[in-house]
Design a protein around this motif. Structure first.
Motif, PDB file in Angstrom:
ATOM      1  N   ALA A  96      27.488  75.493  25.889  1.00  0.00           N
ATOM      2  CA  ALA A  96      27.792  76.885  25.565  1.00  0.00           C
ATOM      3  C   ALA A  96      27.649  77.767  26.806  1.00  0.00           C
ATOM      4  N   GLY A  97      28.090  79.012  26.658  1.00  0.00           N
ATOM      5  CA  GLY A  97      27.881  80.013  27.701  1.00  0.00           C
ATOM      6  C   GLY A  97      29.097  80.255  28.569  1.00  0.00           C
ATOM      7  N   VAL A  98      29.529  81.513  28.610  1.00  0.00           N
ATOM      8  CA  VAL A  98      30.695  81.882  29.424  1.00  0.00           C
ATOM      9  C   VAL A  98      30.338  81.891  30.899  1.00  0.00           C
ATOM     10  N   ARG A  99      29.247  82.573  31.251  1.00  0.00           N
ATOM     11  CA  ARG A  99      28.914  82.738  32.683  1.00  0.00           C
ATOM     12  C   ARG A  99      28.507  81.416  33.330  1.00  0.00           C
ATOM     13  N   TYR A 100      27.809  80.564  32.575  1.00  0.00           N
ATOM     14  CA  TYR A 100      27.348  79.284  33.114  1.00  0.00           C
ATOM     15  C   TYR A 100      28.529  78.370  33.456  1.00  0.00           C
ATOM     16  N   SER A 101      29.657  78.575  32.787  1.00  0.00           N
ATOM     17  CA  SER A 101      30.827  77.725  33.047  1.00  0.00           C
ATOM     18  C   SER A 101      31.410  77.993  34.429  1.00  0.00           C
ATOM     19  N   ILE A 102      31.089  79.143  34.990  1.00  0.00           N
ATOM     20  CA  ILE A 102      31.540  79.462  36.349  1.00  0.00           C
ATOM     21  C   ILE A 102      30.660  78.732  37.363  1.00  0.00           C
ATOM     22  N   GLU A 103      29.372  78.618  37.042  1.00  0.00           N
ATOM     23  CA  GLU A 103      28.418  77.963  37.957  1.00  0.00           C
ATOM     24  C   GLU A 103      28.467  76.440  37.872  1.00  0.00           C
ATOM     25  N   ASN A 104      28.690  75.907  36.690  1.00  0.00           N
ATOM     26  CA  ASN A 104      28.550  74.466  36.478  1.00  0.00           C
ATOM     27  C   ASN A 104      29.670  73.916  35.603  1.00  0.00           C
ATOM     28  N   PRO A 105      30.911  73.894  36.114  1.00  0.00           N
ATOM     29  CA  PRO A 105      32.050  73.504  35.275  1.00  0.00           C
ATOM     30  C   PRO A 105      32.015  72.058  34.792  1.00  0.00           C
ATOM     31  N   ASP A 106      31.381  71.162  35.553  1.00  0.00           N
ATOM     32  CA  ASP A 106      31.411  69.733  35.213  1.00  0.00           C
ATOM     33  C   ASP A 106      30.900  69.452  33.802  1.00  0.00           C
ATOM     34  N   VAL A 107      29.792  70.112  33.422  1.00  0.00           N
ATOM     35  CA  VAL A 107      29.194  69.806  32.120  1.00  0.00           C
ATOM     36  C   VAL A 107      30.088  70.254  30.967  1.00  0.00           C
ATOM     37  N   TYR A 108      30.934  71.248  31.213  1.00  0.00           N
ATOM     38  CA  TYR A 108      31.845  71.729  30.164  1.00  0.00           C
ATOM     39  C   TYR A 108      32.946  70.704  29.887  1.00  0.00           C
ATOM     40  N   ILE A 109      33.446  70.096  30.959  1.00  0.00           N
ATOM     41  CA  ILE A 109      34.473  69.062  30.787  1.00  0.00           C
ATOM     42  C   ILE A 109      33.860  67.845  30.098  1.00  0.00           C
ATOM     43  N   GLN A 110      32.660  67.477  30.522  1.00  0.00           N
ATOM     44  CA  GLN A 110      31.978  66.303  29.971  1.00  0.00           C
ATOM     45  C   GLN A 110      31.711  66.447  28.472  1.00  0.00           C
ATOM     46  N   SER A 111      31.128  67.573  28.076  1.00  0.00           N
ATOM     47  CA  SER A 111      30.734  67.755  26.688  1.00  0.00           C
ATOM     48  C   SER A 111      31.880  68.264  25.816  1.00  0.00           C
ATOM     49  N   ASN A 112      32.527  69.335  26.269  1.00  0.00           N
ATOM     50  CA  ASN A 112      33.497  70.022  25.410  1.00  0.00           C
ATOM     51  C   ASN A 112      34.860  69.342  25.350  1.00  0.00           C
ATOM     52  N   ILE A 113      35.223  68.603  26.397  1.00  0.00           N
ATOM     53  CA  ILE A 113      36.521  67.918  26.384  1.00  0.00           C
ATOM     54  C   ILE A 113      36.347  66.429  26.067  1.00  0.00           C
ATOM     55  N   ILE A 114      35.597  65.718  26.913  1.00  0.00           N
ATOM     56  CA  ILE A 114      35.418  64.278  26.696  1.00  0.00           C
ATOM     57  C   ILE A 114      34.637  64.015  25.406  1.00  0.00           C
ATOM     58  N   GLY A 115      33.570  64.771  25.200  1.00  0.00           N
ATOM     59  CA  GLY A 115      32.772  64.600  23.985  1.00  0.00           C
ATOM     60  C   GLY A 115      33.590  64.847  22.729  1.00  0.00           C
ATOM     61  N   PHE A 116      34.389  65.899  22.745  1.00  0.00           N
ATOM     62  CA  PHE A 116      35.191  66.215  21.563  1.00  0.00           C
ATOM     63  C   PHE A 116      36.276  65.160  21.330  1.00  0.00           C
ATOM     64  N   TYR A 117      36.850  64.677  22.421  1.00  0.00           N
ATOM     65  CA  TYR A 117      37.835  63.589  22.300  1.00  0.00           C
ATOM     66  C   TYR A 117      37.201  62.366  21.630  1.00  0.00           C
ATOM     67  N   ASN A 118      35.978  62.046  22.015  1.00  0.00           N
ATOM     68  CA  ASN A 118      35.283  60.894  21.412  1.00  0.00           C
ATOM     69  C   ASN A 118      35.056  61.100  19.909  1.00  0.00           C
ATOM     70  N   ILE A 119      34.729  62.313  19.529  1.00  0.00           N
ATOM     71  CA  ILE A 119      34.542  62.620  18.101  1.00  0.00           C
ATOM     72  C   ILE A 119      35.867  62.458  17.354  1.00  0.00           C
ATOM     73  N   LEU A 120      36.948  62.947  17.932  1.00  0.00           N
ATOM     74  CA  LEU A 120      38.269  62.801  17.308  1.00  0.00           C
ATOM     75  C   LEU A 120      38.635  61.324  17.130  1.00  0.00           C
ATOM     76  N   GLU A 121      38.382  60.532  18.149  1.00  0.00           N
ATOM     77  CA  GLU A 121      38.688  59.096  18.092  1.00  0.00           C
ATOM     78  C   GLU A 121      37.862  58.415  16.994  1.00  0.00           C
ATOM     79  N   ALA A 122      36.581  58.779  16.924  1.00  0.00           N
ATOM     80  CA  ALA A 122      35.701  58.180  15.915  1.00  0.00           C
ATOM     81  C   ALA A 122      36.164  58.573  14.505  1.00  0.00           C
ATOM     82  N   CYS A 123      36.571  59.825  14.333  1.00  0.00           N
ATOM     83  CA  CYS A 123      37.085  60.273  13.029  1.00  0.00           C
ATOM     84  C   CYS A 123      38.367  59.525  12.672  1.00  0.00           C
ATOM     85  N   ARG A 124      39.199  59.336  13.674  1.00  0.00           N
ATOM     86  CA  ARG A 124      40.485  58.638  13.464  1.00  0.00           C
ATOM     87  C   ARG A 124      40.278  57.227  12.939  1.00  0.00           C
ATOM     88  N   TYR A 125      39.323  56.515  13.494  1.00  0.00           N
ATOM     89  CA  TYR A 125      39.147  55.100  13.155  1.00  0.00           C
ATOM     90  C   TYR A 125      38.170  54.875  12.005  1.00  0.00           C
TER      91      TYR A 125
END
Length: 341
Positions: A96-125
Motif C-alpha cells: 500500500a501507499g502512494v508516496r512509498y511507491s515513488i521510493e520503492n517501486p520494486d515491492v509494488y511490482i512484486q506484490s501487486n502485480i506478480i502476487g495478484f497474477y499468482n492469485i488469479l492463476e490459483a483461482c483459475r485452476y
C-alpha cells in the motif's frame, strides 16, 4: 433489492489477513461461523506489532487458520489452494501507499502485480466461486469530474501504486473473460479506524502530537482550495465487502467494479479539526496540533469523492459512518492501546 448473504459452510481465503481491512473482514466472517484461511507475509512496511495484535485476536477463533507466506511465491500459493480448497477468495494483500511507491517501486511490482497474477492463476485452476480483490480510489488519478463513477476514464494514473491497481482490474477482467472466473474489484476510498495503518495521515498526525512534533499538511496552506477526501470508516468497508462476497457477477464477462466510499468528502482541515476534538474528548483535555503547511506531494490528488450508486443498486448498501463517530472510535482506541495521557 435482494442479495445473498454469507454462507457459513464455505471456506473463505483472505490474503493480507493481518492487514487493516483483512483483519476486520476475517473477524466479521469468523463471528458468523465461517471457516477462514488467512495469508500474510507480515512485512515491516509499518509496525509489525500492530499486525501481530490483529493476528492474536483472530487466532482466538477455532475456525481461523493462519499461514505466514508471500503471495508472490506462486508454488506456495498453488499448494495452499490445493490443500484448503477455498470457495471464495478475497485478495487484500498488496503493497500500500502512494508516496512509498515513488521510493520503492520494486515491492509494488512484486506484490501487486506478480502476487495478484499468482492469485488469479490459483483461482483459475481451483474452481473458485468468487474472487473479490482490492483496487483503489487512486485509479481515478487527477480526474476533475466528481463524484468518481466506476464508468469514468481511468487511464491516467499519477502514481505507480495506482498503475498496479488499474493493472489488477485489467488482469481480473481478462481472467473472467477467458476462464469464466467471477471477480469483483473494490475501489476503496481512504479507509480509517481503530487498529488502522500508521502510514495513514490521521494515524500519523496522532503519533506526531504525542511525540511533541508538528504535523505536515500538504495543501500549501490553501484553505479555500483545500484537499478533499472521502474518508470511509472500516466497518462500512467491511459491510460492503461482506454483502458483495455472496453475490458474484453474472453475465458474459463475470467481472464488476464497485466504489466503496463515504460519498461525502470532507476538507482535510475539517478532518484534522474533528480529530483534535476526538482526541480532546478521549484525553479529557484540549488537543491542538502544531501545523506546518507544505506543497502537495507527487502522486497525491486534490480530491477523492465516490459515487456509490452501483453499490447501493447491487446490494442495497451505502456507507454511513460520520467522521465524528469514526474518529472518536479511533481516538479512544489509540489512547487505550498506546496508554498515552
Amino acid at each position: 433489492m435482494n442479495y445473498k448473504t454469507l454462507d457459513p459452510c464455505k471456506t473463505y481465503l483472505i490474503t493480507g489477513a493481518a492487514g487493516f481491512i483483512g483483519y476486520y473482514l476475517s473477524r466479521k466472517l469468523l463471528e458468523q461461523g465461517c471457516k477462514v484461511i488467512g495469508i500474510d507475509n507480515i512485512n515491516d512496511y509499518y509496525d509489525v506489532n500492530l499486525k501481530y495484535t490483529r493476528l492474536n485476536q483472530l487466532e482466538r477463533y477455532e475456525k481461523f487458520t493462519f499461514i505466514k507466506e508471500d503471495i508472490s511465491n506462486k508454488e506456495i500459493v498453488m499448494i495452499i489452494f490445493k490443500e484448503y480448497k477455498p470457495n471464495v477468495v478475497v485478495n487484500l494483500a498488496a503493497q500500500a501507499g502512494v508516496r512509498y511507491s515513488i521510493e520503492n517501486p520494486d515491492v509494488y511490482i512484486q506484490s501487486n502485480i506478480i502476487g495478484f497474477y499468482n492469485i488469479l492463476e490459483a483461482c483459475r485452476y481451483n474452481t473458485v466461486e468468487h474472487l473479490v480483490y482490492a483496487s483503489s480510489s487512486s485509479v481515478y488519478g487527477a480526474n476533475k469530474k466528481v463524484p468518481f463513477k466506476e464508468t469514468d476514464f481511468v487511464d491516467n494514473p499519477v502514481s505507480l501504486y495506482a498503475s498496479t491497481k488499474k493493472s489488477n482490474e485489467l488482469m481480473a477482467h481478462t481472467y473472467s473473460h477467458l476462464y469464466k472466473l467471477p471477480a469483483t474489484g473494490l475501489r476503496f476510498f481512504t479507509v480509517y479506524g481503530p487498529l488502522g495503518r500508521p502510514d495513514m495521515a490521521y494515524f500519523g498526525f496522532t503519533d506526531k502530537y504525542f511525540s511533541g512534533e508538528p504535523i505536515k499538511i500538504f495543501n500549501n496552506g490553501d484553505f479555500e482550495n483545500d484537499l478533499y477526501r472521502d474518508f470511509t470508516y472500516i466497518d462500512d468497508i467491511v459491510e460492503g465487502i461482506e454483502r458483495l462476497i455472496g453475490n458474484p457477477p453474472i453475465g458474459v464477462v463475470q467481472h464488476k467494479i464497485f466504489n466503496i466510499g463515504n460519498n461525502s468528502p470532507e476538507k482535510l482541515m475539517v478532518f484534522i479539526e474533528t480529530l483534535e476534538i476526538a482526541l480532546s474528548k478521549a484525553l479529557n483535555k484540549e488537543v491542538r496540533f502544531e501545523k506546518i503547511f507544505e506543497p502537495i506531494k507527487p502522486g497525491d490528488v486534490p480530491a477523492t469523492y465516490a459515487s456509490t450508486d452501483l453499490l447501493q443498486e447491487a446490494v442495497n448498501f451505502k456507507p454511513k459512518t460520520s467522521i465524528e463517530e469514526g474518529l472518536q472510535n479511533f481516538a479512544n482506541w489509540y489512547v487505550d492501546y498506546y496508554r498515552v495521557k
